[in-house]
Design an enzyme around this catalytic site. Structure first.
Site, PDB file in Angstrom:
ATOM      1  CG  ASP A  13      -1.648  -1.085   1.311  1.00 54.10           C
ATOM      2  OD1 ASP A  13      -2.073  -1.617   0.286  1.00 54.10           O
ATOM      3  OD2 ASP A  13      -2.130  -1.667   2.466  1.00 54.10           O
ATOM      4  CE  LYS A  16       2.422  -2.484  -4.049  1.00 54.13           C
ATOM      5  NZ  LYS A  16       1.997  -2.032  -2.939  1.00 54.13           N
ATOM      6  N   GLY A  40      -4.439  -4.415  -3.737  1.00 54.74           N
ATOM      7  CA  GLY A  40      -5.298  -3.218  -3.911  1.00 54.74           C
ATOM      8  C   GLY A  40      -4.919  -1.784  -4.503  1.00 54.74           C
ATOM      9  CG  HIS A  41      -2.055  -2.215  -6.989  1.00 52.44           C
ATOM     10  ND1 HIS A  41      -1.086  -2.392  -7.775  1.00 52.44           N
ATOM     11  CD2 HIS A  41      -1.549  -2.582  -6.085  1.00 52.44           C
ATOM     12  CE1 HIS A  41      -0.257  -3.463  -7.244  1.00 52.44           C
ATOM     13  NE2 HIS A  41      -0.677  -3.557  -6.072  1.00 52.44           N
ATOM     14  CD  GLN A 222       0.769  -8.848  -2.649  1.00 52.94           C
ATOM     15  OE1 GLN A 222       1.639  -9.460  -3.361  1.00 52.94           O
ATOM     16  NE2 GLN A 222      -0.414  -8.537  -2.916  1.00 52.94           N
TER      17      GLN A 222
HETATM   18  P1  GDP Z   1      -0.802   0.431  -3.427  1.00 50.05           P
HETATM   19  O1  GDP Z   1      -1.480  -0.792  -3.029  1.00 50.05           O
HETATM   20  O2  GDP Z   1       0.641   0.446  -3.299  1.00 50.05           O
HETATM   21  O3  GDP Z   1      -0.965   0.717  -4.970  1.00 50.05           O
HETATM   22  O4  GDP Z   1      -1.310   1.404  -2.640  1.00 50.05           O
HETATM   23  P2  GDP Z   1      -3.000   1.661  -2.002  1.00 50.05           P
HETATM   24  O5  GDP Z   1      -3.870   2.149  -3.181  1.00 50.05           O
HETATM   25  O6  GDP Z   1      -3.486   0.323  -1.422  1.00 50.05           O
HETATM   26  O7  GDP Z   1      -3.208   2.713  -0.903  1.00 50.05           O
HETATM   27  C1  GDP Z   1      -2.357   3.793  -1.320  1.00 50.05           C
HETATM   28  C2  GDP Z   1      -3.578   5.017  -0.842  1.00 50.05           C
HETATM   29  O8  GDP Z   1      -2.859   6.156  -0.905  1.00 50.05           O
HETATM   30  C3  GDP Z   1      -4.315   5.066  -1.853  1.00 50.05           C
HETATM   31  O9  GDP Z   1      -5.709   5.479  -1.298  1.00 50.05           O
HETATM   32  C4  GDP Z   1      -3.958   6.258  -2.592  1.00 50.05           C
HETATM   33  O10 GDP Z   1      -4.980   6.531  -3.344  1.00 50.05           O
HETATM   34  C5  GDP Z   1      -3.335   7.063  -1.701  1.00 50.05           C
HETATM   35  N1  GDP Z   1      -2.117   8.032  -2.239  1.00 50.05           N
HETATM   36  C6  GDP Z   1      -1.150   7.314  -2.966  1.00 50.05           C
HETATM   37  N2  GDP Z   1      -0.360   8.388  -3.124  1.00 50.05           N
HETATM   38  C7  GDP Z   1      -0.690   9.242  -2.486  1.00 50.05           C
HETATM   39  C8  GDP Z   1      -0.163  10.624  -1.773  1.00 50.05           C
HETATM   40  O11 GDP Z   1       0.953  10.878  -2.382  1.00 50.05           O
HETATM   41  N3  GDP Z   1      -0.730  11.320  -1.166  1.00 50.05           N
HETATM   42  C9  GDP Z   1      -1.921  11.064  -0.450  1.00 50.05           C
HETATM   43  N4  GDP Z   1      -2.550  11.813   0.411  1.00 50.05           N
HETATM   44  N5  GDP Z   1      -2.702   9.751  -0.943  1.00 50.05           N
HETATM   45  C10 GDP Z   1      -1.804   9.119  -1.642  1.00 50.05           C
HETATM   46  P1  IMO Z   2      -0.876  -4.222  -2.141  1.00 50.73           P
HETATM   47  O1  IMO Z   2      -0.299  -4.815  -3.600  1.00 50.73           O
HETATM   48  C1  IMO Z   2      -1.091  -4.560   2.150  1.00 50.73           C
HETATM   49  C2  IMO Z   2      -1.027  -8.713   3.593  1.00 50.73           C
HETATM   50  C3  IMO Z   2      -2.215  -9.306   4.477  1.00 50.73           C
HETATM   51  C4  IMO Z   2      -1.626 -10.437   5.208  1.00 50.73           C
HETATM   52  C5  IMO Z   2      -0.547 -10.901   4.528  1.00 50.73           C
HETATM   53  C6  IMO Z   2      -0.977 -12.350   3.821  1.00 50.73           C
HETATM   54  O2  IMO Z   2      -2.253  -3.327  -2.210  1.00 50.73           O
HETATM   55  O3  IMO Z   2       0.206  -3.595  -1.386  1.00 50.73           O
HETATM   56  P2  IMO Z   2      -2.382 -12.912   1.590  1.00 50.73           P
HETATM   57  O4  IMO Z   2      -4.043 -12.632   1.421  1.00 50.73           O
HETATM   58  O5  IMO Z   2      -1.528 -12.360   0.607  1.00 50.73           O
HETATM   59  O6  IMO Z   2      -2.418 -14.383   2.004  1.00 50.73           O
HETATM   60  O7  IMO Z   2      -2.230 -12.008   2.988  1.00 50.73           O
HETATM   61  O8  IMO Z   2      -0.168  -9.873   3.488  1.00 50.73           O
HETATM   62  N1  IMO Z   2      -1.105  -8.144   2.414  1.00 50.73           N
HETATM   63  C7  IMO Z   2      -1.254  -7.083   1.893  1.00 50.73           C
HETATM   64  N2  IMO Z   2      -1.079  -5.824   2.868  1.00 50.73           N
HETATM   65  N3  IMO Z   2      -0.984  -4.517   0.784  1.00 50.73           N
HETATM   66  C8  IMO Z   2      -1.295  -5.625  -0.027  1.00 50.73           C
HETATM   67  O9  IMO Z   2      -1.336  -5.466  -1.305  1.00 50.73           O
HETATM   68  C9  IMO Z   2      -1.283  -6.819   0.608  1.00 50.73           C
HETATM   69  N4  IMO Z   2      -1.502  -7.952   0.225  1.00 50.73           N
HETATM   70  C10 IMO Z   2      -1.803  -8.952   1.212  1.00 50.73           C
HETATM   71  O10 IMO Z   2      -2.899  -8.175   5.094  1.00 50.73           O
HETATM   72  O11 IMO Z   2      -1.209  -9.613   6.346  1.00 50.73           O
HETATM   73 MG    MG Z   3      -2.809  -1.518  -1.688  1.00 54.81          MG
END
Ligand code: GDP
Ligand code: IMO
Ligand code: MG
Length: 419
Positions: A13, A16, A40-41, A222
């Site tokens: 998270d 990416k 979840g991107h 991840q």
């Molecule tokens: P990912 O899994 O690495 O793609 O990240 P996620 O989407 O799960 O979580 C990142 C969260 O931060 C999402 O809600 C994005 O919309 C938000 N986000 C990404 N970059 C920024 C930033 O620079 N500032 C803020 N405030 N939010 C951001």
């Molecule tokens: P992105 O790509 C954050 C965590 C789960 C759990 C562990 C194992 O959005 O960054 P799994 O379902 O893979 O067997 O879970 O890994 N986890 C993540 N945490 N971002 C993710 O993906 C994750 N994918 C798995 O919360 O601790």
């Molecule tokens: Mg994510």
């Protein structure tokens, strides 16, 4: 040309999806190489917010090829559901997206096995996203898996039944109620949708494209601390999330890897169980969660929050061979008087900067840096950032020895500062 890899350096998270979407114009191909719908991107552009789970984050750019590589585990039901949310006609999507025949299928019974295993673990549960990731990779490694290419064979239903029966035998040893039929209908509809896409041996595709001077961006899922080998085992996911995973998850040799772009948040978060040395249990942790909207993009769970952990970041840079750092969520730190960064750990009374094995108690040692008050979300040039943010960046660069070449100041594609 080379394949650049973009991946998360913390516990996932890191942002990416946002960054991949923002830099896609500089590439011809965007590829996922590991993980599955546990990811979840989140992407934001033109006032829209979209969360992708399986589809690479370059999908919204016309004329770019998106590929789901062999290292990914794919759930056809999630796939069908997800492509329905994109607002891109199926005919166009089948031109933009190609899938590896070697990617493994997450079956309905894998999801049930995931849930049954977590329930049995009780308090020791991983905190899995319950998407069937662990059981699917287990079947892959034990050579019992079903792959995307199998859906094209005439005896696919028979193979499916054999695999499911095997899982049902395993499930009989758990005290767990389940309803397989609930998942199966959507799953087979998903298989039908999947069969409309190009399913090929994508290792040839990647290597041919590289030979034709095309630029590929490999999108990690991840984060490094969730890597099956180098993460906080057993509280990890079931794939290699590090840069080496791009070679095995795409069939591209290390010779053809270019830049390794490492993304980190200006602080840290984690969802699920496991060690997190800088975790804050106080009002500051709550403030970070609120300011950063730190709730899981896949499961909606509140993310655990804490200060930036520099020994962890340095470790991630080492195992990935990071050549450039991208810092996200810098705007979330605006308003804090002081910002703490962990520079070493106290382990068994001794100071060290190595991540200890297993769940050894690890106490963070902090340095405090002055914060900044300005709203930075509208800033477009690096030089215009507040001096204390620039000092924060310099501190991280000095500690890690790697340049921070991109700073993200908001969730939108446009809120991205290239240095
Ligand atoms: P990912 O899994 O690495 O793609 O990240 P996620 O989407 O799960 O979580 C990142 C969260 O931060 C999402 O809600 C994005 O919309 C938000 N986000 C990404 N970059 C920024 C930033 O620079 N500032 C803020 N405030 N939010 C951001
Ligand atoms: P992105 O790509 C954050 C965590 C789960 C759990 C562990 C194992 O959005 O960054 P799994 O379902 O893979 O067997 O879970 O890994 N986890 C993540 N945490 N971002 C993710 O993906 C994750 N994918 C798995 O919360 O601790
Ligand atoms: Mg994510």
């Amino acid at each position: 040309m080379k394949t650049d890899i973009l991946l998360g350096l913390q516990w996932g998270d890191e942002g990416k999806g946002k960054i991949v979407d923002a830099i896609t114009p500089g590439y011809d191909v965007i590829a996922r190489f590991q993980g599955g719908p546990n990811a979840g991107h989140s992407l934001e552009f033109d006032g829209k917010k979209i969360v992708l789970h399986l589809i690479p984050s370059g999908i919204f750019h016309p004329n770019k090829l998106n590929v789901i590589g062999n290292g990914v585990v794919l759930d056809p039901a999630v796939f069908k559901q997800e492509i329905g949310t994109l607002g891109i006609p199926l005919e166009e999507l089948t031109k933009r997206l190609v899938i590896s025949s070697r990617a493994h299928l997450i079956m309905p019974s894998h999801r049930i096995l995931d849930a049954a295993s977590e329930k049995r673990k009780g308090n020791a549960k991983i905190g899995s996203t319950l998407r069937g990731i662990g059981p699917t990779y287990t079947d892959k490694i034990s050579r019992n898996g079903l792959r995307v290419g199998d859906i094209l064979s005439i005896d696919f239903r028979k193979k499916y039944a054999e695999h499911t029966n095997n899982h049902l035998r395993q499930l009989s040893s758990y005290d767990f109620d389940f309803d397989l039929a609930k998942y199966e209908e959507g799953w087979f509809e998903g298989v039908e949708t999947l069969s409309k896409f190009k399913i090929v041996n994508t290792e040839y595709l990647f290597n041919d494209l590289l030979s034709k001077n095309k630029k590929i961006l490999a999108e990690g899922a991840q984060g490094t601390m969730l890597d099956i080998d180098f993460g906080s085992y057993p509280f990890v996911t079931s794939s290699n999330t590090i840069s080496a995973g791009a070679c095995t998850g795409m069939g591209v040799s290390p010779k053809r890897i270019g830049e390794v772009l490492g993304i980190f948040k200006a602080y840290c978060t984690r969802v699920g169980s496991g060690p997190f040395p800088t975790e804050l249990f106080d009002a500051t942790g709550e403030e970070l969660r609120k300011a950063g909207h730190e709730f899981g993009a896949t499961t909606g769970r509140p993310r655990r929050c804490g200060w930036l952990d520099l020994p962890e970041l340095k470790y991630a840079i080492m195992v990935n061979g990071v050549t450039q750092l991208f810092m996200t969520k810098s705007d979330v730190l605006s308003g804090f008087d002081k910002i703490s960064v962990c520079t070493s750990y106290k382990v068994g009374g001794k100071t060290c900067d190595e991540i200890p094995f297993g769940d050894t108690p690890t106490e963070p040692v902090y340095t405090q840096l002055p914060g900044w008050k300005e709203d930075i979300t509208k800033i477009k040039e690096f030089d215009k950032l507040p001096i204390n943010l620039k000092n924060y960046i310099k501190y991280i660069e000095d500690y890690t020895g790697v340049p921070i070449t991109m700073v993200s100041v908001g969730p939108d594609r446009e809120e991205t500062i290239l240095r």
